[in-house]
Motif scaffolding. Structure first.
Motif, PDB file in Angstrom:
ATOM      1  N   ASN A  20      30.747  -8.002  -6.255  1.00  0.00           N
ATOM      2  CA  ASN A  20      29.929  -8.263  -7.422  1.00  0.00           C
ATOM      3  C   ASN A  20      30.455  -8.045  -8.553  1.00  0.00           C
ATOM      4  O   ASN A  20      30.111  -8.924  -9.494  1.00  0.00           O
ATOM      5  N   PHE A  21      31.776  -7.667  -8.808  1.00  0.00           N
ATOM      6  CA  PHE A  21      32.289  -7.556 -10.008  1.00  0.00           C
ATOM      7  C   PHE A  21      33.002  -9.119 -10.240  1.00  0.00           C
ATOM      8  O   PHE A  21      32.949  -9.526 -11.207  1.00  0.00           O
ATOM      9  N   ARG A  22      33.562  -9.433  -9.008  1.00  0.00           N
ATOM     10  CA  ARG A  22      33.981 -10.786  -9.097  1.00  0.00           C
ATOM     11  C   ARG A  22      33.187 -12.002  -9.707  1.00  0.00           C
ATOM     12  O   ARG A  22      33.833 -12.938  -9.969  1.00  0.00           O
ATOM     13  N   VAL A  23      31.992 -11.736  -9.364  1.00  0.00           N
ATOM     14  CA  VAL A  23      31.054 -12.825  -9.851  1.00  0.00           C
ATOM     15  C   VAL A  23      30.397 -12.699 -11.200  1.00  0.00           C
ATOM     16  O   VAL A  23      29.658 -13.508 -11.774  1.00  0.00           O
ATOM     17  N   LEU A  24      30.851 -11.556 -11.846  1.00  0.00           N
ATOM     18  CA  LEU A  24      30.176 -11.298 -13.133  1.00  0.00           C
ATOM     19  C   LEU A  24      30.923 -12.325 -14.367  1.00  0.00           C
ATOM     20  O   LEU A  24      32.205 -12.642 -13.949  1.00  0.00           O
ATOM     21  N   PRO A  25      30.428 -12.546 -15.159  1.00  0.00           N
ATOM     22  CA  PRO A  25      31.191 -13.295 -16.216  1.00  0.00           C
ATOM     23  C   PRO A  25      32.252 -12.610 -16.980  1.00  0.00           C
ATOM     24  O   PRO A  25      32.207 -11.203 -16.825  1.00  0.00           O
ATOM     25  N   PHE A  26      33.422 -13.075 -17.424  1.00  0.00           N
ATOM     26  CA  PHE A  26      34.572 -12.367 -17.872  1.00  0.00           C
ATOM     27  C   PHE A  26      34.412 -11.410 -18.785  1.00  0.00           C
ATOM     28  O   PHE A  26      34.866 -10.030 -18.635  1.00  0.00           O
ATOM     29  N   LEU A  27      33.536 -11.664 -19.848  1.00  0.00           N
ATOM     30  CA  LEU A  27      33.115 -10.600 -20.831  1.00  0.00           C
ATOM     31  C   LEU A  27      32.538  -9.268 -20.152  1.00  0.00           C
ATOM     32  O   LEU A  27      32.820  -8.172 -20.594  1.00  0.00           O
ATOM     33  N   ASP A  28      31.626  -9.468 -19.317  1.00  0.00           N
ATOM     34  CA  ASP A  28      30.909  -8.526 -18.805  1.00  0.00           C
ATOM     35  C   ASP A  28      32.124  -7.517 -17.560  1.00  0.00           C
ATOM     36  O   ASP A  28      31.851  -6.474 -17.684  1.00  0.00           O
ATOM     37  N   GLN A  29      33.062  -8.466 -17.174  1.00  0.00           N
ATOM     38  CA  GLN A  29      34.058  -7.857 -16.334  1.00  0.00           C
ATOM     39  C   GLN A  29      34.853  -6.582 -17.178  1.00  0.00           C
ATOM     40  O   GLN A  29      35.146  -5.660 -16.931  1.00  0.00           O
ATOM     41  N   ILE A  30      35.253  -7.382 -18.522  1.00  0.00           N
ATOM     42  CA  ILE A  30      35.916  -6.750 -19.353  1.00  0.00           C
ATOM     43  C   ILE A  30      35.315  -5.209 -19.699  1.00  0.00           C
ATOM     44  O   ILE A  30      35.874  -4.226 -19.708  1.00  0.00           O
ATOM     45  N   GLU A  31      33.934  -5.307 -20.152  1.00  0.00           N
ATOM     46  CA  GLU A  31      33.268  -4.098 -20.527  1.00  0.00           C
ATOM     47  C   GLU A  31      33.223  -3.206 -19.447  1.00  0.00           C
ATOM     48  O   GLU A  31      33.339  -2.005 -19.635  1.00  0.00           O
ATOM     49  N   GLU A  66      42.381 -14.021 -21.091  1.00  0.00           N
ATOM     50  CA  GLU A  66      41.105 -14.410 -20.342  1.00  0.00           C
ATOM     51  C   GLU A  66      41.359 -14.481 -19.011  1.00  0.00           C
ATOM     52  O   GLU A  66      41.040 -15.739 -18.457  1.00  0.00           O
ATOM     53  N   ARG A  67      41.927 -13.495 -18.443  1.00  0.00           N
ATOM     54  CA  ARG A  67      42.552 -13.287 -17.087  1.00  0.00           C
ATOM     55  C   ARG A  67      42.392 -12.155 -16.425  1.00  0.00           C
ATOM     56  O   ARG A  67      42.891 -11.173 -17.150  1.00  0.00           O
ATOM     57  N   LEU A  68      41.744 -12.040 -15.270  1.00  0.00           N
ATOM     58  CA  LEU A  68      42.011 -10.718 -14.526  1.00  0.00           C
ATOM     59  C   LEU A  68      42.400 -11.029 -13.097  1.00  0.00           C
ATOM     60  O   LEU A  68      42.313 -12.076 -12.796  1.00  0.00           O
ATOM     61  N   ARG A  69      43.102  -9.921 -12.443  1.00  0.00           N
ATOM     62  CA  ARG A  69      43.479 -10.082 -11.092  1.00  0.00           C
ATOM     63  C   ARG A  69      42.588  -8.645 -10.296  1.00  0.00           C
ATOM     64  O   ARG A  69      42.729  -7.824 -10.950  1.00  0.00           O
TER      65      ARG A  69
END
Length: 87
Positions: A7-18, A61-64
């Protein structure tokens, strides 16, 4: 309820960061060229690396993300087990 890895992986980047800042537990930074990678453990039992360019002072704008502890080895030199509050 913790967010699962899928579920985390499909979130938009800014939502992931938050979510990382709200729910993640900071573990350690490590350094790779001009990047600082900051490791977080998430409540959904997975890990997130945030990429920060310390030369230009910007969050990339990159997460692993990963679930395997095999990817933790590069952090071994930066982590002291005494610093972790193991539950």
């Amino acid at each position: 309820m913790p967010t699962s890895h899928p579920n985390f992986r499909v979130l938009p980047f800014l939502d992931q960061i938050e979510l990382v800042w709200d729910e993640g537990r900071h573990i350690a930074p490590r350094y790779e060229g001009k990047d600082t990678l900051v490791l977080y453990h998430m409540q959904g039992d997975f890990f997130v690396e945030m990429f920060y360019n310390h030369v230009d002072n910007v969050l990339q704008e990159r997460l692993r993300t990963f679930v395997s502890t095999a990817f933790l080895e590069p952090y071994a030199a930066y982590i002291k087990l005494d610093d972790l509050a193991l539950d």
